[in-house]
Write a protein that holds these residues in place. Structure first.
Motif, mmCIF file in Angstrom:
data_model
loop_
_atom_site.group_PDB
_atom_site.id
_atom_site.type_symbol
_atom_site.label_atom_id
_atom_site.label_comp_id
_atom_site.label_asym_id
_atom_site.label_seq_id
_atom_site.Cartn_x
_atom_site.Cartn_y
_atom_site.Cartn_z
ATOM 1 N N MET A 84 26.465 -0.990 42.661
ATOM 2 C CA MET A 84 27.057 -1.066 41.332
ATOM 3 C C MET A 84 28.142 -0.008 41.122
ATOM 4 O O MET A 84 29.104 -0.242 40.385
ATOM 5 C CB MET A 84 25.969 -0.939 40.265
ATOM 6 C CG MET A 84 26.481 -1.059 38.840
ATOM 7 S SD MET A 84 25.154 -1.191 37.622
ATOM 8 C CE MET A 84 24.528 -2.828 37.993
ATOM 9 N N VAL A 85 28.003 1.150 41.759
ATOM 10 C CA VAL A 85 28.915 2.252 41.418
ATOM 11 C C VAL A 85 29.743 2.757 42.596
ATOM 12 O O VAL A 85 30.475 3.733 42.440
ATOM 13 C CB VAL A 85 28.123 3.444 40.810
ATOM 14 C CG1 VAL A 85 27.394 3.026 39.556
ATOM 15 C CG2 VAL A 85 27.162 4.038 41.830
ATOM 16 N N TRP A 86 29.662 2.112 43.757
ATOM 17 C CA TRP A 86 30.332 2.693 44.925
ATOM 18 C C TRP A 86 31.837 2.810 44.721
ATOM 19 O O TRP A 86 32.469 3.751 45.227
ATOM 20 C CB TRP A 86 30.011 1.890 46.181
ATOM 21 C CG TRP A 86 30.643 0.522 46.239
ATOM 22 C CD1 TRP A 86 30.117 -0.640 45.785
ATOM 23 C CD2 TRP A 86 31.927 0.197 46.783
ATOM 24 N NE1 TRP A 86 30.980 -1.685 46.006
ATOM 25 C CE2 TRP A 86 32.106 -1.210 46.617
ATOM 26 C CE3 TRP A 86 32.942 0.933 47.389
ATOM 27 C CZ2 TRP A 86 33.258 -1.864 47.036
ATOM 28 C CZ3 TRP A 86 34.091 0.273 47.801
ATOM 29 C CH2 TRP A 86 34.243 -1.104 47.639
ATOM 30 N N LYS A 87 32.426 1.870 43.998
ATOM 31 C CA LYS A 87 33.889 1.929 43.796
ATOM 32 C C LYS A 87 34.261 3.144 42.959
ATOM 33 O O LYS A 87 35.196 3.889 43.288
ATOM 34 C CB LYS A 87 34.365 0.636 43.115
ATOM 35 C CG LYS A 87 34.152 -0.619 43.948
ATOM 36 C CD LYS A 87 34.736 -1.853 43.297
ATOM 37 C CE LYS A 87 34.001 -2.244 42.017
ATOM 38 N NZ LYS A 87 32.614 -2.676 42.274
ATOM 39 N N GLU A 88 33.535 3.358 41.835
ATOM 40 C CA GLU A 88 33.820 4.509 40.979
ATOM 41 C C GLU A 88 33.596 5.823 41.719
ATOM 42 O O GLU A 88 34.380 6.774 41.575
ATOM 43 C CB GLU A 88 32.948 4.467 39.724
ATOM 44 C CG GLU A 88 33.377 3.447 38.693
ATOM 45 C CD GLU A 88 32.787 2.067 38.952
ATOM 46 O OE1 GLU A 88 32.184 1.873 40.021
ATOM 47 O OE2 GLU A 88 32.928 1.191 38.073
ATOM 48 N N VAL A 89 32.538 5.889 42.517
ATOM 49 C CA VAL A 89 32.247 7.109 43.271
ATOM 50 C C VAL A 89 33.354 7.395 44.276
ATOM 51 O O VAL A 89 33.845 8.530 44.400
ATOM 52 C CB VAL A 89 30.884 6.980 43.978
ATOM 53 C CG1 VAL A 89 30.667 8.138 44.950
ATOM 54 C CG2 VAL A 89 29.757 6.938 42.961
ATOM 55 N N THR A 90 33.776 6.362 44.992
ATOM 56 C CA THR A 90 34.846 6.532 45.983
ATOM 57 C C THR A 90 36.129 7.039 45.342
ATOM 58 O O THR A 90 36.730 8.031 45.791
ATOM 59 C CB THR A 90 35.128 5.189 46.686
ATOM 60 O OG1 THR A 90 33.951 4.763 47.375
ATOM 61 C CG2 THR A 90 36.275 5.336 47.677
ATOM 62 N N VAL A 91 36.555 6.375 44.290
ATOM 63 C CA VAL A 91 37.797 6.754 43.619
ATOM 64 C C VAL A 91 37.667 8.137 42.998
ATOM 65 O O VAL A 91 38.577 8.970 43.082
ATOM 66 C CB VAL A 91 38.179 5.709 42.552
ATOM 67 C CG1 VAL A 91 39.403 6.169 41.758
ATOM 68 C CG2 VAL A 91 38.448 4.362 43.199
ATOM 69 N N GLY A 92 36.519 8.398 42.370
ATOM 70 C CA GLY A 92 36.324 9.669 41.686
ATOM 71 C C GLY A 92 36.427 10.868 42.604
ATOM 72 O O GLY A 92 37.141 11.836 42.309
ATOM 73 N N PHE A 93 35.747 10.832 43.739
ATOM 74 C CA PHE A 93 35.789 11.972 44.641
ATOM 75 C C PHE A 93 37.136 12.085 45.345
ATOM 76 O O PHE A 93 37.582 13.192 45.655
ATOM 77 C CB PHE A 93 34.647 11.883 45.657
ATOM 78 C CG PHE A 93 33.333 12.355 45.102
ATOM 79 C CD1 PHE A 93 33.031 13.709 45.036
ATOM 80 C CD2 PHE A 93 32.406 11.453 44.624
ATOM 81 C CE1 PHE A 93 31.833 14.151 44.516
ATOM 82 C CE2 PHE A 93 31.207 11.881 44.096
ATOM 83 C CZ PHE A 93 30.906 13.232 44.041
ATOM 84 N N THR A 94 37.785 10.958 45.584
ATOM 85 C CA THR A 94 39.136 11.025 46.159
ATOM 86 C C THR A 94 40.096 11.706 45.200
ATOM 87 O O THR A 94 40.890 12.566 45.595
ATOM 88 C CB THR A 94 39.641 9.614 46.501
ATOM 89 O OG1 THR A 94 38.724 8.986 47.402
ATOM 90 C CG2 THR A 94 41.011 9.672 47.142
ATOM 91 N N VAL A 95 40.032 11.324 43.920
ATOM 92 C CA VAL A 95 40.880 11.955 42.907
ATOM 93 C C VAL A 95 40.561 13.444 42.797
ATOM 94 O O VAL A 95 41.465 14.282 42.654
ATOM 95 C CB VAL A 95 40.693 11.258 41.545
ATOM 96 C CG1 VAL A 95 41.377 12.054 40.434
ATOM 97 C CG2 VAL A 95 41.253 9.847 41.598
ATOM 98 N N ALA A 96 39.276 13.796 42.886
ATOM 99 C CA ALA A 96 38.894 15.209 42.817
ATOM 100 C C ALA A 96 39.568 16.010 43.921
ATOM 101 O O ALA A 96 40.085 17.106 43.682
ATOM 102 C CB ALA A 96 37.369 15.339 42.921
ATOM 103 N N GLY A 97 39.557 15.483 45.134
ATOM 104 C CA GLY A 97 40.210 16.180 46.238
ATOM 105 C C GLY A 97 41.709 16.301 46.050
ATOM 106 O O GLY A 97 42.301 17.349 46.345
ATOM 107 N N ILE A 98 42.337 15.238 45.551
ATOM 108 C CA ILE A 98 43.784 15.272 45.320
ATOM 109 C C ILE A 98 44.144 16.325 44.281
ATOM 110 O O ILE A 98 45.093 17.108 44.455
ATOM 111 C CB ILE A 98 44.276 13.882 44.881
ATOM 112 C CG1 ILE A 98 44.159 12.894 46.037
ATOM 113 C CG2 ILE A 98 45.719 13.948 44.377
ATOM 114 C CD1 ILE A 98 44.426 11.452 45.649
ATOM 115 N N ILE A 99 43.393 16.367 43.191
ATOM 116 C CA ILE A 99 43.677 17.341 42.133
ATOM 117 C C ILE A 99 43.475 18.761 42.641
ATOM 118 O O ILE A 99 44.295 19.656 42.398
ATOM 119 C CB ILE A 99 42.785 17.074 40.912
ATOM 120 C CG1 ILE A 99 43.233 15.788 40.218
ATOM 121 C CG2 ILE A 99 42.827 18.233 39.926
ATOM 122 C CD1 ILE A 99 42.306 15.326 39.141
#
Length: 400
Positions: A194-209
Motif C-alpha cells: 500500500m505504501v511502497w511508492k510513498e516510501v520510495t519517493v519520500g526517502f529519495t527526496v530526503a536524500g536530495i534535500i
C-alpha cells in the motif's frame, strides 16, 4: 570540475537516501507486524470494549500501546488504522499514533546524539503534551470529524471482515493457529504494497534535500535572530511543519537536519515544531486519505498542526522559565552519519528482512503474486515517480 562536484553530490544524495531507509527499515517491519497482528488476532468487539470511547483509561491505553510499539510514521499509520477500524475511538487511536511516533526510544537516542539531552526531554514531554492537546482539540471540534464514514473507509482499506470468527478461542489457541499466522503474513505484505511508492519517493527526496539544498535556504526560511520575540518564535513554529510538509524527511531522518538548523540560529520552538512534524508531511496526508478519505485526513492534519505549534511554544517558554534552553554547539550534517555500521540496527534489519522475505514467500504460495497499479492519475503518477526514484538512486550509487 563542476560535473565532478555534481556527480559527487548525486552520489551523496543516493547514499543518504538509502542510509535513512536502512536506519528505519526495522521500525517499518515492527510497525507492520504489530498492525497485521492487531488486524488478525483482535476482534472488533474486544477493541470497542477496551478503547471504544475517549475516556482517560482508553486514551492512556492508546498512549501505552503506542509507546511499546514505537515505530516510524508509515508503520504507525497502519497500526492506527487497524485500531480505528476495529472500533477504537478517534482520540485513543490518535493517541496511539502520536505516542508511537514521538515517545520512541530510538528517536530519543538519535536526538541525544545530534542535539543533546534538552531536546530529548522536550521530545518526551512534548509527546505527552501533543496527546493531551489533541484530546482537547478533538473534543472541541468533534462535530467536524466524519468519524463513522472514516471508520467504514478504514475497514474497507484493510479488508476488515471481522465477523467474530475465532472470538471463542483463547489467546494461546489464536497464536498457535497456522491459519491465523498465514493471515498475518498476507496482511503484512499488503501493508508494504500500500505504501511502497510513498516510501520510495519520500526517502529519495530526503536524500536530495540533504545533499543539494544549501543550509542558507533553511536559515532564510526560519525568521528571527539570536533572541526572537514571541511573534518570531510563533512564525518559526509555524514554518517548521510547513517546511517538513514539503520536504518529508521523517521522524528519524529529520533529526540531523534539525541539528543543522539549530546550529544556524533556529530557536528551540522552531526545532521542536520541525521534529514533531513527521505526521503532517505530504506522504502521510496521502496515506491517511487512502485509509479514511480526504475529509478525515485533512481534519487530522489541521488538528495536528494546531497542537504541534502550541506544544512547541509551551516547551520553549517552559524551558526558558526553568533555565533549560540549550545553546547551539557543534552539530553533524546528515551526510556525516555512518549509516551502515555493524550495530543493533544491522541485526534488527537482518531479522526483519528475513521475516519479510518469509512472509512474502508464504503469501505467494497461498494466494499467488499480484502486482497491479491502482487506478487514478495520482496513483499512476506516483508509480512513475517511484520508478524514476529507483533509477536516480541506481545511477547515483554508480557515479562515485
Amino acid at each position: 570540475m563542476m560535473t565532478e562536484t555534481f556527480l559527487d553530490t548525486w552520489h551523496s544524495a543516493a547514499m543518504t537516501a538509502l542510509g535513512l531507509f536502512w536506519t528505519a527499515f526495522w521500525a517499518f517491519g515492527l510497525g507492520y507486524l504489530i498492525s497485521s497482528m492487531i488486524q488478525v488476532f483482535v476482534t472488533r468487539q474486544a477493541m470497542q470494549e477496551q478503547m471504544g470511547d475517549a475516556g482517560p483509561r482508553s486514551v492512556a491505553m492508546g498512549t501505552f500501546f503506542g509507546f511499546v510499539s514505537s515505530s516510524c510514521s508509515f508503520a504507525a499509520l497502519s497500526g492506527t488504522r487497524a485500531l480505528f477500524a476495529k472500533g477504537a475511538g478517534l482520540v485513543p487511536s490518535l493517541a496511539f499514533l502520536l505516542a508511537s511516533t514521538n515517545l520512541v526510544v530510538e528517536l530519543g537516542i538519535i536526538i541525544a546524539i545530534f542535539l543533546g539531552w534538552q531536546f530529548v526531554v522536550g521530545e518526551y514531554v512534548g509527546g505527552v503534551l501533543l496527546i493531551l492537546l489533541m484530546w482537547l482539540v478533538v473534543r472541541v471540534t468533534k462535530g467536524a470529524a466524519p468519524i463513522e464514514e472514516a471508520r467504514r473507509k478504514a475497514q474497507e482499506s484493510q479488508g476488515d471482515d471481522d465477523d467474530g470468527q475465532g472470538s471463542d478461542q483463547s489467546w494461546r489457541e489464536k497464536l498457535a493457529s497456522r491459519e491465523n499466522w498465514a493471515m498475518v503474513a498476507q496482511r503484512y505484505v499488503m501493508e508494504w504494497m500500500m505504501v511502497w511508492k510513498e516510501v520510495t519517493v519520500g526517502f529519495t527526496v530526503a536524500g536530495i534535500i540533504a545533499a543539494f539544498v544549501p543550509q542558507a535556504f533553511f536559515q532564510w526560511l526560519f525568521i528571527g535572530g539570536d533572541d526572537p520575540n514571541f511573534f518570531e518564535l510563533l512564525a518559526q513554529a509555524i514554518v517548521g511543519p510547513v517546511a517538513a510538509f514539503f520536504t518529508f524527511i521523517g521522524s528519524m531522518g529529520n533529526i540531523p537536519l534539525a541539528a543543522v538548523l539549530y546550529g544556524n540560529g533556529v530557536a528551540f520552538a522552531g526545532i521542536m515544531a520541525f521534529i514533531f512534524s513527521d505526521l503532517v508531511v505530504l506522504p502521510v496526508l496521502r496515506v491517511n486519505a487512502q485509509y479514511y478519505g480526504w475529509k478525515m485526513a485533512l481534519y487530522i492534519l489541521g488538528a495536528f498542526l494546531v497542537v504541534l505549534v502550541a506544544t512547541a511554544m509551551i516547551l520553549h517558554y517552559g524551558f526558558a522559565a526553568l533555565g533549560l534552553l540549550p545553546s547551539a554547539e557543534q552539530v553533524r550534517t546528515v551526510a556525516e552519519r555512518e549509516f551502515f555500521a555493524i550495530d543493533y540496527t544491522f541485526w534488527l534489519n537482518m531479522g526483519f528482512a528475513a521475516l519479510s522475505l518469509g512472509f512474502l514467500v508464504w503469501k505467494i504460495a497461498r494466494s499467488g503474486w499480484s502486482f497491479a497499479i491502482d487506478a487514478g492519475i495520482i496513483e499512476k503518477g506516483l508509480f512513475v515517480v517511484a520508478m524514476a526514484s529507483y533509477a536516480w538512486l541506481t545511477v547515483g550509487l554508480l557515479v562515485a
